[in-house]
Scaffold this motif. Structure first.
Motif, PDB file in Angstrom:
ATOM      1  N   GLU A  94      44.394  47.075  56.328  1.00 51.77           N
ATOM      2  CA  GLU A  94      43.658  46.973  55.064  1.00 51.77           C
ATOM      3  C   GLU A  94      42.675  45.808  55.066  1.00 51.77           C
ATOM      4  O   GLU A  94      41.566  45.917  54.543  1.00 51.77           O
ATOM      5  N   GLN A 135      37.005  42.736  52.287  1.00 54.47           N
ATOM      6  CA  GLN A 135      37.126  43.288  50.937  1.00 54.47           C
ATOM      7  C   GLN A 135      35.938  42.913  50.061  1.00 54.47           C
ATOM      8  O   GLN A 135      35.720  43.502  49.002  1.00 54.47           O
ATOM      9  N   ARG A 193      39.247  46.728  56.517  1.00 53.25           N
ATOM     10  CA  ARG A 193      38.417  47.755  55.877  1.00 53.25           C
ATOM     11  C   ARG A 193      37.387  47.103  54.966  1.00 53.25           C
ATOM     12  O   ARG A 193      37.662  46.088  54.325  1.00 53.25           O
TER      13      ARG A 193
END
Length: 379
Positions: free
Chosen positions: A161, A127, A164
């Motif tokens: 997630e 992130q 990513r």
């Protein structure tokens, strides 16, 4: 003489008080029994800030951007005026704890699946990572772009997630590559070095100047043919808290004599200068460059490639005068100060070696880790 006590009468409890007490008990039990973090204990479970979504295309390129919908008249809002305080951007030896954004930049002529797989294994919170690529506009570059986009789509749309990346930027070069072939034998011919590395400098500078946003703390230069690194590469390099820090680049290969896999030094552009090299440079024309690793130009520099000692400390440091670009972690302030990759002879150096010289002229010293290895693809 004390009197005997009579029967004790308890005051009747208010039903509302009982209800409140039960609710409080249930809340405390829920708080104590709920998990404190995601399972697995991976570094990606560290409490990192969600990436800030850019509000307009003119916002920092390293922030994700979602195109706003037009109103009924087909118009969108005008670009905002945004103020950035760079004093709030930390660049520290503990980048994860300080939620520091990392920009990984890769000039790419060929796509290697091993490179992408290794990128996904990096334990630095994805992130906080922005990826930037620049590829040539030719047949080979088109093929690499297609393969890269396929992997990006797979990761950003279907992966968990935590896997990513914050955002990904792909650029195409606006100039023709100087070499028709990217084969290793052609890339390393001595006569091809100056035009090839001048073109590499232009590509690196284009990529850097387009992607370096105000929230970036670190820039990791990672070549497209680096196919294996330690998973903690970013944290390991950042912990040295140096303006420029580079690991040692080796190559794994099959040794026919030993009938076993072995490894050998690969990147010879990480070096400490020598009186011989300085004397050679003093006799050169202003546009001539010194090259490393060629018998026709013996510089007698101390090469970090030959300093490797598997028994020594993995994080041992040496000061360097020239660096290679296989893998290099750079504090963003070094680039913000103006240190770039000269596509011309800069003190008879070019590209990454010229960058190290330019950074030193600006007061930033390069550091090498001879016993910390990354591995180059073997053609």
């Amino acid at each position: 003489m004390a009197r005997p006590m009579g029967p004790v009468r308890l005051k009747k409890t208010n039903p509302l008080t009982l209800v409140i007490g039960v609710v409080l008990c249930l809340f405390i039990l829920f708080f104590l029994m709920s998990p404190t973090g995601s399972s697995g204990g991976s570094i990606s479970s560290v409490n990192v800030k969600k990436p800030v979504v850019a509000s307009h295309p003119l916002s920092p390129p390293t922030s994700p951007f979602r195109k706003p919908k037009a109103n009924k008249n087909g118009k969108t809002a005008p670009p905002p005026v945004i103020h950035y305080n760079l004093n709030n951007v930390t660049i520290s030896a503990n980048p994860i704890e300080n939620n520091e954004n990392v920009l990984i930049l890769t000039p790419m002529a060929r796509f290697y699946q091993e490179y992408w797989d290794n990128l996904l294994k990096l334990t630095y919170p994805h992130q906080l990572i922005t990826l930037g690529f620049i590829l040539p506009k030719n047949k080979e570059g088109n093929e690499a772009t297609s393969l890269l986009q396929a992997q990006i789509s797979k990761t950003q749309k279907t992966a968990a997630e935590k896997d990513r990346f914050k955002s990904i930027i792909i650029l195409r070069q606006d100039f023709d590559p100087p070499l028709a072939s990217q084969d290793e034998s052609e890339r390393h011919k001595m006569q091809n070095q100056k035009p090839r590395r001048a073109a590499m400098s232009k590509a690196r500078n284009s990529l850097l100047f387009t992607t370096l946003g105000p929230s970036v703390s670190w820039v990791l230069w990672l070549d497209a043919d680096i196919v294996e690194t330690p998973p903690d590469l970013i944290q390991d390099l950042a912990m040295h808290d140096k303006p420029i820090v580079v690991p040692n680049c080796f190559q794994k290969y099959y040794d026919a004599d030993k009938r076993a896999m072995d490894m050998r030094p690969y990147d010879f552009n990480n070096w400490k200068d020598s009186p011989t090299a300085q004397e050679l440079a003093s006799k050169m024309g202003k546009d001539d460059i010194l090259l490393e690793g060629y018998s026709d130009m013996a510089t007698f520099r101390a090469l970090m490639a030959y300093m490797y000692d598997e028994r020594a400390d993995k994080h041992m440091e040496v000061e360097l005068d020239g660096i290679g670009g296989a893998a290099a972690l750079v504090k963003a302030d070094v680039h913000r100060d103006g240190a770039m990759f000269p596509p011309f002879a800069f003190y008879h150096l070019i590209e990454t070696e010229g960058f190290a010289k330019m950074a030193r002229r600006l007061g930033w010293i390069s550091t090498g880790l001879p016993n910390y290895l990354v591995y180059h693809y073997n053609e």
